[in-house]
Design a protein around this motif. Structure first.
Motif, PDB file in Angstrom:
ATOM      1  N   THR A  38       2.972 -11.528  12.665  1.00 20.01           N
ATOM      2  CA  THR A  38       2.382 -11.007  11.432  1.00 20.01           C
ATOM      3  C   THR A  38       1.922 -12.173  10.566  1.00 20.01           C
ATOM      4  OG1 THR A  38       4.544 -10.953  10.356  1.00 20.01           O
ATOM      5  CG2 THR A  38       3.822  -8.944  11.458  1.00 20.01           C
ATOM      6  N   THR A  72      -0.177 -13.000   6.656  1.00 12.66           N
ATOM      7  CA  THR A  72      -0.674 -12.473   5.398  1.00 12.66           C
ATOM      8  C   THR A  72      -2.106 -12.968   5.211  1.00 12.66           C
ATOM      9  OG1 THR A  72       1.567 -12.575   4.519  1.00 12.66           O
ATOM     10  CG2 THR A  72      -0.216 -12.330   2.924  1.00 12.66           C
ATOM     11  N   GLN A  76       5.861 -10.212   4.191  1.00 10.92           N
ATOM     12  CA  GLN A  76       6.313 -10.651   5.511  1.00 10.92           C
ATOM     13  C   GLN A  76       7.513  -9.834   5.983  1.00 10.92           C
ATOM     14  OE1 GLN A  76       5.221 -13.037   7.838  1.00 10.92           O
ATOM     15  NE2 GLN A  76       3.390 -12.811   6.619  1.00 10.92           N
ATOM     16  N   GLY A  98       6.120  -6.650   7.165  1.00 14.09           N
ATOM     17  CA  GLY A  98       5.406  -6.903   8.414  1.00 14.09           C
ATOM     18  C   GLY A  98       6.345  -7.064   9.593  1.00 14.09           C
ATOM     19  N   TYR A  99       7.463  -7.769   9.388  1.00 15.52           N
ATOM     20  CA  TYR A  99       8.449  -7.929  10.468  1.00 15.52           C
ATOM     21  C   TYR A  99       8.966  -6.561  10.912  1.00 15.52           C
ATOM     22  CZ  TYR A  99      12.808  -8.602  12.889  1.00 15.52           C
ATOM     23  OH  TYR A  99      13.810  -8.512  13.828  1.00 15.52           O
ATOM     24  N   GLN A 124       6.116  -4.448  12.695  1.00 10.85           N
ATOM     25  CA  GLN A 124       5.774  -4.898  14.037  1.00 10.85           C
ATOM     26  C   GLN A 124       6.919  -4.596  14.992  1.00 10.85           C
ATOM     27  OE1 GLN A 124       6.924  -7.881  15.929  1.00 10.85           O
ATOM     28  NE2 GLN A 124       8.479  -8.324  14.413  1.00 10.85           N
TER      29      GLN A 124
END
Length: 187
Positions: free
Chosen positions: A3, A5, A42, A45-46, A49
């Motif tokens: 991921t 940004t 983030q 996003g972690y 994903q």
């Protein structure tokens, strides 16, 4: 899977610290994760994903290298690859992970230690008003100098959500038009 940004709020800086030392005469700070929103993005996003990967038809467990170490008994604990190859059984059992505060802290710490970039850095000589931190005016002139222009990605004031090659070509073309105009050459 990773991921990134695309439009971070954090800003880094680079400053000349020596007029003679061209190799180390500068102070450089990437500024990564300096703004708290970037860490929260983030973190999201972690988690996202990971949920996507856990639902892929070939998912057979987590690869430890891409994850923080969670506390024993955590709902976020990694699922190791199975030796029996029962991927279908794992697919049927996939449910969203409920992360605890401790899990979030472990992920945030892991992000700080494993953050990557696409290295399309730009904006160190941003084209914007001088009082807003700008270095270059709309004619590519460096404020406070004479006869010095900047015509590369360092003058692009904000990130571009794409490969920067096209942006660099557009900057070069516009620079050529500006310089030709100043020289009295029609383009």
């Amino acid at each position: 899977m990773g991921t990134y940004t695309g439009y971070p709020y954090s800003r880094g800086s680079i400053h000349i610290t020596s007029t003679t030392d061209v190799l180390t005469g500068y102070s450089f700070d990437t500024g990564f994760l300096a703004h708290p929103s970037d860490l929260k993005i983030q973190l999201w996003g972690y988690k996202m994903q990971r949920e996507i990967v856990r639902r892929l038809p070939f998912y057979d467990g987590d690869v430890a290298l891409g994850h923080p170490e969670f506390a024993a008994g955590s709902a976020a604990a990694l699922v190791l690859p199975s030796s029996d190859g029962d991927i279908e059984g794992k697919m049927a059992a996939v449910e969203d992970i409920n992360y605890s505060k401790e899990d979030d802290l472990a992920i945030e710490d892991w992000i700080r230690g494993n953050l990557a970039t696409t290295w399309h850095c730009l904006g160190t000589c941003a084209m914007r008003a001088r009082d807003a931190g700008g270095v270059v005016d709309r004619h590519l002139n460096v404020y406070g100098t004479a006869g010095l222009k900047v015509a590369d990605l360092s003058m692009v004031p904000e990130n571009v959500g794409a490969n920067t090659a096209n942006t660099a070509m557009a900057v070069g073309e516009k620079a050529a038009m500006i310089i030709a105009g100043e020289l009295g050459v029609s383009v």
